[in-house]
Each structure stands twice: as structure tokens, then as C-alpha cells.
Scaffold this active site. Structure first.
Site, PDB file in Angstrom:
ATOM      1  N   ASP A 143      -1.572  -0.983  -3.971  1.00  0.00           N
ATOM      2  CA  ASP A 143      -1.794  -0.155  -5.159  1.00  0.00           C
ATOM      3  C   ASP A 143      -0.542  -0.083  -6.028  1.00  0.00           C
ATOM      4  O   ASP A 143       0.487  -0.704  -5.728  1.00  0.00           O
ATOM      5  CB  ASP A 143      -2.253   1.248  -4.748  1.00  0.00           C
ATOM      6  CG  ASP A 143      -1.360   1.894  -3.697  1.00  0.00           C
ATOM      7  OD1 ASP A 143      -0.133   1.650  -3.729  1.00  0.00           O
ATOM      8  OD2 ASP A 143      -1.869   2.646  -2.843  1.00  0.00           O
ATOM      9  N   ASN A 156       0.857  -1.188   0.000  1.00  0.00           N
ATOM     10  CA  ASN A 156       0.000   0.000   0.000  1.00  0.00           C
ATOM     11  C   ASN A 156       0.892   1.236   0.000  1.00  0.00           C
ATOM     12  O   ASN A 156       1.346   1.706   1.038  1.00  0.00           O
ATOM     13  CB  ASN A 156      -0.910  -0.012   1.227  1.00  0.00           C
ATOM     14  CG  ASN A 156      -1.978   1.070   1.165  1.00  0.00           C
ATOM     15  OD1 ASN A 156      -1.915   1.975   0.327  1.00  0.00           O
ATOM     16  ND2 ASN A 156      -2.962   0.982   2.040  1.00  0.00           N
ATOM     17  N   ASP A 161      -6.544 -13.837 -19.702  1.00  0.00           N
ATOM     18  CA  ASP A 161      -7.243 -14.710 -18.768  1.00  0.00           C
ATOM     19  C   ASP A 161      -8.308 -15.534 -19.504  1.00  0.00           C
ATOM     20  O   ASP A 161      -8.813 -15.123 -20.550  1.00  0.00           O
ATOM     21  CB  ASP A 161      -7.905 -13.826 -17.697  1.00  0.00           C
ATOM     22  CG  ASP A 161      -8.552 -14.617 -16.595  1.00  0.00           C
ATOM     23  OD1 ASP A 161      -7.811 -15.256 -15.827  1.00  0.00           O
ATOM     24  OD2 ASP A 161      -9.796 -14.593 -16.485  1.00  0.00           O
ATOM     25  N   ASN A 207      -5.834   6.496  -1.254  1.00  0.00           N
ATOM     26  CA  ASN A 207      -6.754   5.990  -2.283  1.00  0.00           C
ATOM     27  C   ASN A 207      -7.457   4.691  -1.870  1.00  0.00           C
ATOM     28  O   ASN A 207      -8.049   4.009  -2.709  1.00  0.00           O
ATOM     29  CB  ASN A 207      -6.023   5.807  -3.623  1.00  0.00           C
ATOM     30  CG  ASN A 207      -4.880   4.798  -3.548  1.00  0.00           C
ATOM     31  OD1 ASN A 207      -4.914   3.867  -2.748  1.00  0.00           O
ATOM     32  ND2 ASN A 207      -3.861   4.976  -4.383  1.00  0.00           N
ATOM     33  N   ASP A 208      -7.405   4.365  -0.585  1.00  0.00           N
ATOM     34  CA  ASP A 208      -7.999   3.106  -0.125  1.00  0.00           C
ATOM     35  C   ASP A 208      -9.525   3.118  -0.172  1.00  0.00           C
ATOM     36  O   ASP A 208     -10.152   2.078  -0.368  1.00  0.00           O
ATOM     37  CB  ASP A 208      -7.551   2.792   1.304  1.00  0.00           C
ATOM     38  CG  ASP A 208      -6.087   2.418   1.394  1.00  0.00           C
ATOM     39  OD1 ASP A 208      -5.444   2.299   0.337  1.00  0.00           O
ATOM     40  OD2 ASP A 208      -5.590   2.251   2.516  1.00  0.00           O
ATOM     41  N   GLY A 258      -5.905  -2.736   0.137  1.00  0.00           N
ATOM     42  CA  GLY A 258      -5.382  -1.391  -0.073  1.00  0.00           C
ATOM     43  C   GLY A 258      -4.090  -1.293  -0.855  1.00  0.00           C
ATOM     44  O   GLY A 258      -3.578  -0.190  -1.067  1.00  0.00           O
ATOM     45  N   GLU A 272      -4.009 -17.942 -20.895  1.00  0.00           N
ATOM     46  CA  GLU A 272      -4.258 -18.846 -19.778  1.00  0.00           C
ATOM     47  C   GLU A 272      -5.242 -19.911 -20.239  1.00  0.00           C
ATOM     48  O   GLU A 272      -6.450 -19.699 -20.276  1.00  0.00           O
ATOM     49  CB  GLU A 272      -4.839 -18.089 -18.578  1.00  0.00           C
ATOM     50  CG  GLU A 272      -5.013 -18.988 -17.364  1.00  0.00           C
ATOM     51  CD  GLU A 272      -6.269 -18.702 -16.556  1.00  0.00           C
ATOM     52  OE1 GLU A 272      -6.313 -19.097 -15.385  1.00  0.00           O
ATOM     53  OE2 GLU A 272      -7.227 -18.106 -17.103  1.00  0.00           O
TER      54      GLU A 272
END
Length: 599
Positions: free
Chosen positions: A132, A104, A305, A109-110, A130, A334
Site C-alpha cells: 500500500d 505492506n 498507459d 487495509n488488506d 497487500g 506508453e
């Protein structure tokens, strides 16, 4: 871009009823498409090569009301294929991390009151924590010290989703795979500015960036899901239909169309609508977004993905469009499969099949499973190291197996150190295989410091926070002083081998020659004209010995074998003991030829 054709999707209340005007030198309106939903218009434009940068203006008129949209037309960023869009290859070593769980770097920005999930609670393994993009920037030194050349972050695109009920409980979208706006970077990660800062900082260090993409599905709160352009954008069923996850239905020449449809168009979970990639407007929207992302954020490669669940025609069109604009770009799919034939089907291959994939390479689950079996199972006719040998012997099915990404664990699997029984000999054997076998190795964050756990009761157990990345952490394991002795030994082992690999032509670009295992002893070589590496893995519980003369095809021109981890030299003219449950990585040398092979 090289493709002069551009599709613009315009969304607004009853926009299709408005009069419109497009005026810009060099831009031609080829067609305007109206669909069932009157809130959408699709403009098909052609942009001539001599068009100058500026803001293309779309002017709309409804009665006495006029309004305009400014669409920026920009020059391509210089450095395509040189400073960005460089592609990922076997010279790279990828470090996979989950930003929310890594560090974090910007606590401010949490929380955002205007987002559907406002919680950051490290005590809850299913919630956001949190981490980032600034946190990743803060630890690029650590990643580089480890010997990685490339960063793969789980998705950073906006996931403005509420908590959703899954078998493990009420889950947040901390992992990043629930997209709600393809053109926004999640502001809880730091937004577009933080992403650009990360890419810039990484590129200054020579590190590459892989972006994680999802085309199979979106989050239920995606903005266009709230006002669908057309019902055909989603694969609907009379009643909820889950995918079977059985990729065999895609390539099986005996398969039923029903099984194929369920596999490809079935949903993952009820809160992830499955996209109908056969819809041409949707397909163009997604392909253009990939091109825009690559250019705007100067990406080097893509990891896609849920690759095997996507429409095959869309996938080939996507890959071709990216490579047209960025000739050096690469994509890794994937495809969670259990056989080499299945893996080869989803990338460039030597198979005689009706659909030919143009994907660079896959995440190589068959080799991952075989490496783990080599450590866990005793040698047998088809078990243990013999299974690894056989899996690699089937590389003939791939167009270029060196383009496949190999690994020991990831964010969807049990952590490697736990699978290794928390045994350090097993750990060294696994890391030794990972960094000396053919392909592009990737390491999951924390494996280098012996982070452990099984996916019980959920994936969150293998996605724990990196110790030291968050306020209040008792230990900072980004620093040697914060790690235990065993953690430092593990980190140093990975770092030493990874940094050796960086400068090893044999390990990064050389050919592979393997010998049929003898009991639990598996010997293979990586070699080119400048260097030869011998790897000897003894998976047995008793000491084995090797005679270099038994491998004369690769050893006959050398005098000594130097252990790259210890520096100890062994004469090639004598036998060498390989202790039980160990791997030796030896560089063959000749005093007269300074490592070069004598032909």
C-alpha cells in the site's frame, strides 16, 4: 482554473425528470444536456474569475421532494510549477514501483468485505498481496539513498473488480489498471488520505510524483458501466473484437480504415470495456478528472498507459488542457513500438504527418530494445552496439529526444537481470548505459538488488514482492545487512552512478555525441560548457583499447580522464585499455580549467 467552463455529470434515478436550480454568485448555467439514459444530467457552467470559494448548491425537486448536491469550489493550491506540477525532465531519475508488491505498511487495509475482491494472499502470485501507499512512505529513505528523484507508481485509482479469467488464470486487479471509479483512490492502498500523505512526504524530500493514467479502457465493474450514460461511451462490436496491437495501422499512409478501427477501438480483454474517446461528454469527464487529480494531489507529471490505442484528438486535447492549467506539467506516453518513426509519431516530432502529437515524450521502447541488444548480441553491420548507435542516430525524428524515458525493464517485460543472463558485467553495462544516455532514465523496483525472472507463465513472475516489505519476510533487502554481497555491490553501483548523475550537468542536460562503433567498442560523449563525460562500452569478448586522440573533437582540451566509479585517473595523452564486457564512465579534466572546456 484558467478554463472558466465546467461540466458537471449528475447521476441519480430519473434525475433528468426533476426540476433543478443552480444559484451561486459568479456561476452561470450555459446549458443542461439530457441524454438517452434518464438517470443522468450534464450541466455546462461558466465560472467567472471573481467567483469566491464555497459550496455551489444544485437543488432538485421531484414532486414534493427536494434534495441538494454540494459542489465545492476551491481556490487553486499555490505553488503551481514550483512545489508541484513541476514536470519531469532529463535531470530526473524515475523509480517505478507497484504498490501492492512493494511494502505492506498498513495491514488493516488488506481486506474489505464490501469490495468484490476480498483476498490478500501472498502465496498466490495472481492475487493481491497487500502492499500500500504507507509502505511506500516507509521506504522513501531507501529510494532517496538509491539516487532516484521521482516516483512512478502503477495506478492507485480504485479497482473494485472481482477476479477475472486471463490466460494465466484467475487474476486480481492488484496492478491497478482496471479502474472502477476515477475519483477514488483504492482504499486497500490507503485511500485519498494516504495518497496525500505520500505526496506530501515525497515533496518534503524534493522527490516528484508521477501518476499512472488509463484512458483507453475501464474495468467492467466501473460504476458508470453498470448504468451507461449512453451506449456511445463504449466501442461496441457485433461480436467481441480484440485490438490487433498493430500501431502501424494508426500512422501508415497506406493503411485501411478497417485495420485502424480494430487497432484503436478493439478491446484488450473482455473485462476491460474500450472507451469511445470521441464522445465529447466522456472526453470532458476524463480531461476534467486529470486536472482535478493534478491539483488535488499536487502531482508533478503523468504516465499514460496504452497511449497508442487512444483517439488522437482526445489525446491532444487532454495534453493541451493539462498544460493550460499547469504550464510545467509533462506527460509520458506508453507507446509500445519497435521503430523510432513509430515512437516519434506519438509525441512531439519533426515528421510531416497529418496528425501532429503534442505529447511531451514517450517511453522509449526502441532505445530499450537497442540497449538490451547491445548487451546480448555480437557486433555486426546492423547488430549489437551498432543497432544502439543507429537507433540513437534516428533521434532527428523527435522534437526533443531528451524528453523520452529510457529503461531496461518494467512491469510488463522480463526482468533486466535475467535478460542479462544473471551476469554482473552485463548488469553494469546496462546500468551504465541507462544512467549516461540521453533522456529520462527509469529503474524498475528490485533491479537494483538483482531481482530476476521471466514472464513465464505470466506477468506476475516479474512483479514479485520486494523482500523485506512484508511481515514474515526472512530477509529485509531495504537494508544493506539483509542483502547478499552481490546484491550490495549491485545496489552500490546503481546508487553511486545515480547520485553522481544528480550533480552532473553533462549527464542531465548535456548534448550527446556518439562515434560509429568499432567492432564491439561503442564510444559516446555527454557534454556541455561545464563538463565532459566519455563513455566507452566494450561489448566484445576481448580487450579493446582507445586512443583519446581519436576523439579529439571532444578530448583535445583535456589532460586526464577520471573514472567516476573508482576515482582512477588516466592520462589523455596515452592509450587506455577497455576490458571485455565492460563500460567505463570517465570525466575529462584539465588542471588549469577545472573541468571547463577550453574553446
Amino acid at each position: 482554473m484558467k478554463n472558466p467552463h465546467l461540466q458537471l455529470m449528475v447521476h441519480g434515478s430519473n434525475i433528468s425528470r426533476a426540476k433543478y436550480q443552480v444559484k451561486y454568485p459568479g456561476v452561470r448555467v450555459d446549458s443542461v444536456i439530457k441524454i438517452k439514459n434518464p438517470n443522468y444530467l450534464f450541466f455546462n457552467l461558466t465560472i467567472s474569475p471573481n467567483t469566491k470559494p464555497g459550496n455551489l448548491e444544485l437543488v432538485f425537486q421531484e414532486g414534493d421532494t427536494n434534495y441538494a448536491l454540494q459542489i465545492p469550489l476551491k481556490q487553486p493550491i499555490p505553488g503551481n510549477g514550483k512545489t508541484y506540477a513541476r514536470g519531469i525532465n532529463s535531470s530526473d531519475f524515475i523509480y517505478l514501483l507497484m504498490p501492492d508488491r512493494f511494502c505492506n505498511g498498513e495491514p488493516n487495509n488488506d481486506h474489505y468485505a464490501n469490495m468484490r475482491d476480498t483476498v490478500a494472499d501472498r502465496k498466490n502470485p495472481l492475487a493481491r498481496h497487500g502492499g500500500d501507499l504507507q509502505g511506500v512512505i516507509n521506504h522513501l529513505d531507501y529510494i532517496q539513498q538509491l539516487g532516484a528523484t521521482t516516483l512512478w507508481l502503477t495506478p492507485v485509482i480504485e479497482n473494485d473488480m472481482p477476479l477475472e479469467k486471463e490466460p494465466s488464470g484467475m487474476l486480481s486487479g492488484y496492478h491497478g489498471y482496471w479502474f472502477t471509479d476515477h475519483y477514488e483512490i483504492d482504499k486497500r492502498m490507503g485511500g485519498k488520505e494516504a495518497y496525500l500523505n505520500l505526496v506530501t512526504a515525497a515533496h518534503k524530500r524534493g522527490l516528484k510524483i508521477i501518476q499512472d493514467a488509463v484512458y483507453n479502457h475501464i474495468g467492467a465493474e466501473h460504476w458508470f458501466m453498470k448504468d451507461l450514460p449512453d451506449s456511445s461511451w463504449i466501442n461496441w462490436w457485433p461480436d467481441y473484437q480484440n485490438t490487433s496491437h498493430r500501431e502501424q495501422a494508426i500512422f501508415d499512409i497506406h493503411a485501411s480504415s478497417k485495420d485502424r478501427e480494430i487497432m484503436e477501438a478493439g478491446w484488450f480483454v473482455p473485462h476491460l470495456p474500450d472507451l469511445n474517446l470521441r464522445n465529447p461528454l466522456l472526453a470532458t469527464y476524463l480531461i476534467q478528472q486529470a486536472i482535478w487529480m493534478t491539483q488535488t494531489f499536487q502531482l508533478d507529471g503523468w504516465r499514460v498507459d496504452t497511449y497508442k490505442y487512444c483517439d488522437p484528438t482526445f489525446l491532444n486535447n487532454l495534453n493541451a488542457a493539462l498544460e493550460k492549467e499547469f504550464p510545467s506539467i509533462t506527460s509520458l506516453g506508453e507507446a509500445t513500438v519497435n521503430s523510432v518513426a513509430a515512437g516519434a509519431y506519438f509525441c512531439r516530432n519533426n515528421l510531416s504527418v497529418s496528425w501532429k502529437s503534442n505529447l511531451t515524450g514517450i517511453l522509449d521502447f526502441p532505445v530499450c530494445n537497442a540497449m538490451l541488444e547491445a548487451l546480448k548480441k555480437n557486433y555486426g553491420w546492423s547488430d549489437g552496439v551498432m543497432n544502439l548507435y543507429t537507433t540513437l542516430a534516428e533521434d532527428m525524428l523527435y522534437k526533443n529526444p531528451m524528453n523520452n524515458c529510457i529503461f531496461l525493464d518494467n512491469h510488463d517485460r522480463d526482468r533486466f537481470y535475467s535478460l542479462a543472463g544473471e551476469d554482473f558485467n552485463n548488469f553494469k553495462m546496462g546500468i551504465g548505459l541507462l544512467l549516461t544516455q540521453r533522456g529520462i532514465p527509469h529503474l524498475y523496483y528490485g533491479t537494483e538488488i538483482l531481482m530476476k525472472n521471466f514472464k513465464n507463465p505470466s506477468d506476475a513472475m516479474v512483479r514479485e514482492d520486494f523482500p523485506g516489505g512484508f511481515a514474515g519476510d526472512v530477509k529485509n533487502k531495504f537494508m544493506a545487512s539483509g542483502r547478499t554481497d552481490s546484491e550490495n555491490v549491485a545496489f552500490d553501483y546503481v546508487s553511486k552512478l545515480a547520485n553522481f548523475r544528480k550533480t552532473s550537468s553533462a549527464l542531465t542536460k548535456g548534448a550527446l555525441m556518439q562515434y560509429i562503433p568499432s567492432k564491439g567498442l561503442y564510444v559516446y560523449f555527454r557534454y556541455d560548457a561545464d563538463q565532459t563525460i566519455l563513455c566507452a562500452l566494450n561489448s566484445d569478448t576481448v580487450t579493446a583499447s582507445i586512443s583519446f586522440q581519436d576523439y579529439a573533437e571532444r578530448t583535445k582540451n583535456f589532460e586526464t580522464a577520471s573514472d567516476i566509479m573508482t576515482g582512477n585517473d588516466y592520462p589523455v595523452s596515452e592509450k587506455m585499455n577497455i576490458p571485455a564486457r565492460s563500460i567505463f564512465i570517465l570525466e575529462l579534466k584539465n588542471r588549469l580549467t577545472a573541468n571547463k572546456v577550453v574553446h
